[in-house]
Design a protein around this motif. Sequence first.
Motif, PDB file in Angstrom:
ATOM      1  N   GLY A  66       0.835  -1.117  -0.191  1.00 36.12           N
ATOM      2  CA  GLY A  66      -0.031   0.033  -0.033  1.00 36.12           C
ATOM      3  C   GLY A  66       0.901   1.048   0.086  1.00 36.12           C
ATOM      4  O   GLY A  66       1.845   1.199  -0.459  1.00 36.12           O
ATOM      5  N   ASP A  67       0.305   2.463   0.504  1.00 34.70           N
ATOM      6  CA  ASP A  67       0.788   3.583   0.562  1.00 34.70           C
ATOM      7  C   ASP A  67       0.852   4.430   1.729  1.00 34.70           C
ATOM      8  O   ASP A  67       1.297   5.320   2.196  1.00 34.70           O
ATOM      9  CB  ASP A  67       0.086   4.688  -0.570  1.00 34.70           C
ATOM     10  CG  ASP A  67      -1.360   4.900   0.118  1.00 34.70           C
ATOM     11  OD1 ASP A  67      -1.738   4.281   1.044  1.00 34.70           O
ATOM     12  OD2 ASP A  67      -2.311   5.666  -0.594  1.00 34.70           O
ATOM     13  N   CYS A  73       0.414   8.023   5.644  1.00 35.06           N
ATOM     14  CA  CYS A  73       0.379   8.056   4.104  1.00 35.06           C
ATOM     15  C   CYS A  73       1.782   8.597   3.611  1.00 35.06           C
ATOM     16  O   CYS A  73       2.542   9.457   4.149  1.00 35.06           O
ATOM     17  CB  CYS A  73      -0.572   9.168   3.889  1.00 35.06           C
ATOM     18  SG  CYS A  73      -2.482   8.618   4.160  1.00 35.06           S
ATOM     19  N   GLN A  81       5.005   6.291  -4.217  1.00 36.40           N
ATOM     20  CA  GLN A  81       4.767   5.071  -4.866  1.00 36.40           C
ATOM     21  C   GLN A  81       3.727   4.162  -3.905  1.00 36.40           C
ATOM     22  O   GLN A  81       3.558   4.437  -2.822  1.00 36.40           O
ATOM     23  CB  GLN A  81       6.196   4.115  -4.560  1.00 36.40           C
ATOM     24  CG  GLN A  81       6.471   3.476  -3.296  1.00 36.40           C
ATOM     25  CD  GLN A  81       6.885   4.444  -2.396  1.00 36.40           C
ATOM     26  OE1 GLN A  81       7.638   5.598  -2.645  1.00 36.40           O
ATOM     27  NE2 GLN A  81       6.927   4.049  -1.028  1.00 36.40           N
ATOM     28  N   TYR A  82       3.102   3.152  -4.506  1.00 35.69           N
ATOM     29  CA  TYR A  82       2.526   2.299  -3.988  1.00 35.69           C
ATOM     30  C   TYR A  82       2.988   0.985  -3.789  1.00 35.69           C
ATOM     31  O   TYR A  82       3.534   0.425  -4.931  1.00 35.69           O
ATOM     32  CB  TYR A  82       0.828   2.097  -4.826  1.00 35.69           C
ATOM     33  CG  TYR A  82       0.131   1.138  -4.010  1.00 35.69           C
ATOM     34  CD1 TYR A  82      -0.990   1.499  -3.348  1.00 35.69           C
ATOM     35  CD2 TYR A  82       0.151  -0.208  -4.066  1.00 35.69           C
ATOM     36  CE1 TYR A  82      -1.850   0.971  -2.793  1.00 35.69           C
ATOM     37  CE2 TYR A  82      -0.635  -1.153  -3.421  1.00 35.69           C
ATOM     38  CZ  TYR A  82      -1.764  -0.710  -2.845  1.00 35.69           C
ATOM     39  OH  TYR A  82      -2.938  -1.302  -2.306  1.00 35.69           O
ATOM     40  N   TYR A  83       3.426   0.238  -2.573  1.00 40.63           N
ATOM     41  CA  TYR A  83       4.113  -0.930  -2.790  1.00 40.63           C
ATOM     42  C   TYR A  83       3.311  -1.978  -3.044  1.00 40.63           C
ATOM     43  O   TYR A  83       2.199  -2.326  -2.253  1.00 40.63           O
ATOM     44  CB  TYR A  83       4.789  -0.946  -1.458  1.00 40.63           C
ATOM     45  CG  TYR A  83       5.893  -0.044  -1.036  1.00 40.63           C
ATOM     46  CD1 TYR A  83       6.824  -0.371  -1.775  1.00 40.63           C
ATOM     47  CD2 TYR A  83       5.886   0.714   0.185  1.00 40.63           C
ATOM     48  CE1 TYR A  83       8.171   0.714  -1.490  1.00 40.63           C
ATOM     49  CE2 TYR A  83       7.082   1.076   0.556  1.00 40.63           C
ATOM     50  CZ  TYR A  83       8.151   1.407  -0.289  1.00 40.63           C
ATOM     51  OH  TYR A  83       9.308   1.983  -0.196  1.00 40.63           O
ATOM     52  N   LYS A 108      -3.949   1.992  -8.202  1.00 43.22           N
ATOM     53  CA  LYS A 108      -4.660   2.302  -6.985  1.00 43.22           C
ATOM     54  C   LYS A 108      -4.353   3.855  -6.643  1.00 43.22           C
ATOM     55  O   LYS A 108      -5.116   4.623  -7.457  1.00 43.22           O
ATOM     56  CB  LYS A 108      -4.214   1.145  -5.877  1.00 43.22           C
ATOM     57  CG  LYS A 108      -4.684  -0.093  -6.320  1.00 43.22           C
ATOM     58  CD  LYS A 108      -4.523  -1.047  -5.227  1.00 43.22           C
ATOM     59  CE  LYS A 108      -4.803  -2.583  -5.645  1.00 43.22           C
ATOM     60  NZ  LYS A 108      -4.638  -3.521  -4.645  1.00 43.22           N
ATOM     61  N   SER A 109      -3.905   3.943  -5.487  1.00 45.91           N
ATOM     62  CA  SER A 109      -4.083   5.495  -5.200  1.00 45.91           C
ATOM     63  C   SER A 109      -2.602   6.143  -5.159  1.00 45.91           C
ATOM     64  O   SER A 109      -2.564   7.474  -5.017  1.00 45.91           O
ATOM     65  CB  SER A 109      -3.971   5.438  -3.345  1.00 45.91           C
ATOM     66  OG  SER A 109      -2.942   4.508  -2.815  1.00 45.91           O
ATOM     67  N   ALA A 110      -1.661   5.736  -6.299  1.00 43.30           N
ATOM     68  CA  ALA A 110      -0.435   6.240  -6.416  1.00 43.30           C
ATOM     69  C   ALA A 110      -0.078   6.531  -7.975  1.00 43.30           C
ATOM     70  O   ALA A 110      -0.851   5.857  -8.823  1.00 43.30           O
ATOM     71  CB  ALA A 110       0.647   5.665  -5.876  1.00 43.30           C
ATOM     72  N   THR A 113       4.687   2.714  -8.789  1.00 48.53           N
ATOM     73  CA  THR A 113       4.579   1.588  -8.006  1.00 48.53           C
ATOM     74  C   THR A 113       6.138   1.060  -7.615  1.00 48.53           C
ATOM     75  O   THR A 113       7.061   1.511  -8.560  1.00 48.53           O
ATOM     76  CB  THR A 113       3.921   0.031  -8.768  1.00 48.53           C
ATOM     77  OG1 THR A 113       4.580  -0.187 -10.017  1.00 48.53           O
ATOM     78  CG2 THR A 113       2.540   0.532  -9.166  1.00 48.53           C
TER      79      THR A 113
END
Length: 285
Positions: A66-67, A73, A81-83, A108-110, A113
């Motif tokens: 996630g982020d 956050c 990045q989003y992991y 997703k939210s970013a 990645t």
Amino acid sequence: MSIQSIIQWMMIGISIVLLSGQSAANLQNRGMSLQPATPDNYELVWSDEFDYEGLPDDSKWSYDVGDGCPDLCGWGNNEQQYYAQNRLENTRVQDGHLIITARKESYKSAAYTSARLLTRNKMAWTYGRIEVKAKLPLGRGTWPAIWMLPEEWVYGGWPSSGEIDIMEHVGHEPNRIYATAHTEAFNHSDGTQNTDTLRVPDAEHRFHRYAIEWTPDAITWFVDDKQYAVFKNRRQTYKEWPFDQPFHLILNIAVGGNWGGQEGIDDTIWPQEMVVDYVRIYQKE
């Protein structure tokens, strides 16, 4: 056998030796290990040689995903990045290497990645030599790290229970790596962290061995067996030295953030990779 035949066989033998030497050099350039000797007074207790293909071995590695939201956050550092987890685009084992890839893509939210791979809940260690052979990513906005966090957080949340940064690198400072120990008494939030740095002229183009030797008395940092930093145990309380508990290992590439993005993110460089040849953990015999 004629003299001419003897000379021909001698020339064949010389060619074989030269080819063998060239093969060894090629393996070294590709980062493929020639199995160095175990350090004095240590024995190998855990390793991943990445001698398989596909996703990382899930008996050894887990993921942060996630982020960091809603609690952290940007993972507390305003990273971008989003992991991702179990995604070959970001984490794969190929040709004897672990490859962690950061990409510019909407996910997703970013807008980027990457992956954060760790041994948490799989394996952790108190003291020893931790050695990772790696080649680093290149470019402004990259922030790769090889580091350790406590398994149980015995003394409370960060930074009370400590953090060991075996290798950190930010893309806006090419060919320079950092070694840092964070504690409650010494940490970057207060501007009191213990940090040393070393110039490694080809860190983004060649493999190097990043290591610490961690004992009850000190943590000592090495690159290719060259010592360049030490953090000594000056313990009065855990605030100075929380490093008497098990820590797990983390490998990741962050994008941007308070340090990695200090001079912005170059959006022309992606994807970028941290390529790991091996991870080896040694402890005293």
